[in-house]
Design a protein around this motif. Structure first.
Motif, mmCIF file in Angstrom:
data_model
loop_
_atom_site.group_PDB
_atom_site.id
_atom_site.type_symbol
_atom_site.label_atom_id
_atom_site.label_comp_id
_atom_site.label_asym_id
_atom_site.label_seq_id
_atom_site.Cartn_x
_atom_site.Cartn_y
_atom_site.Cartn_z
ATOM 1 N N VAL A 24 44.839 45.132 45.258
ATOM 2 C CA VAL A 24 44.426 45.778 44.008
ATOM 3 C C VAL A 24 42.902 45.926 44.038
ATOM 4 O O VAL A 24 42.164 44.977 43.775
ATOM 5 N N THR A 47 40.790 47.540 42.090
ATOM 6 C CA THR A 47 40.255 48.091 40.844
ATOM 7 C C THR A 47 38.772 47.790 40.664
ATOM 8 O O THR A 47 38.004 48.646 40.206
ATOM 9 N N TRP A 85 42.389 47.100 33.760
ATOM 10 C CA TRP A 85 43.709 46.457 33.739
ATOM 11 C C TRP A 85 44.326 46.498 32.342
ATOM 12 O O TRP A 85 45.500 46.793 32.185
#
Length: 250
Positions: free
Chosen positions: A44, A46, A108
């Motif tokens: 992930v 991000t 998120w």
């Protein structure tokens, strides 16, 4: 989807891995925490804005290992809500990369990934990450998300207390984190030096390892005099021969 058996809820804080180290010791240790033959590992990215180069480094490192690597992109999201939930809950390991902790948490929450990761954690998925990917699991963290080093009293709260990454390698980290804990801006917590990996089971440390003899994990807590207590915890040295083993010469 039922809970994976054999473990409590587990997460790993990393002070290294594929993005910083060439030996692969911490990555192999992470995969060793999963019992299945070919675990599904989701990266992930991000916190880095889904940086393509970061994603490629992950895939290059994990395609050669005994796992099924995948990537969750949120800046070019392709999955609907049901697909996103199914994808995350089907993973054995969720590996969160470094970058900006504050931006990571905001993105998120906008996509509901925070709730899905809590659900995955409760079901037995191993959560792990480096830098911002380590900060995000705690109640609060030490970060440079806003430029200068500061405290961020925000996080998913899966790990009680606070986290400070790069404790030994970035100027000002140690002093700034200690000051935040002493002042009560952050609760006591865990300071991770580069090269360290620590496994928490149900919020408690159950294994700590290092790829370098000098790397340490510290517990940092406020004391009664307005300062802090800092205690180094022992770490197993990865790649070292077992006790009693003697290498023979040729």
């Amino acid at each position: 989807m039922s809970r994976r058996s054999g473990h409590g809820s587990r997460l790993v804080l990393l002070g290294g891995g594929f993005s910083t180290d060439d030996d692969g010791l911490l990555d192999d240790w992470v995969l060793g925490q999963v019992a299945c033959d070919r675990p599904k590992v989701c990266f992930v990215p991000t916190a880095s804005g889904d940086a393509p180069g970061y994603v490629e480094r992950f895939l290059a490192a994990y395609r050669s290992r005994r796992c099924e690597p995948g990537v969750l992109s949120l800046f070019r999201r392709e999955l609907d809500d049901d697909g996103l939930r199914f994808f995350l809950l089907s993973q054995d390991v969720v590996y969160v990369g470094g970058g900006n902790t504050a931006n990571l948490l905001a993105v998120w929450r906008a996509h509901g990934v925070d709730r899905l990761l809590r659900e995955a954690y409760d079901r037995g998925t191993l959560l792990c990450g480096i830098s911002a990917g380590a900060n995000c699991w705690a109640e609060g963290s030490h970060t440079d998300s806003f430029g200068p080093l500061t405290h961020l009293a925000d996080g998913l709260g899966l790990l009680p207390g606070s986290v400070c990454p790069h404790y030994d390698s970035e100027p000002g980290r140690r002093a700034s984190y200690r000051a935040a804990v002493a002042a009560g801006a952050l609760p006591g917590g865990w300071a991770v030096e580069d090269g360290v990996g620590v496994l928490f089971t149900d919020g408690l440390p159950t294994d700590a390892v290092s790829r370098a003899p000098q790397a340490r994990l510290y517990r940092v807590e406020p004391d009664e005099d307005g300062g802090v207590r800092e205690r180094a915890l022992p770490c197993r040295l990865l790649g070292a021969p077992p006790p009693g083993f003697t290498r023979s010469g040729t």
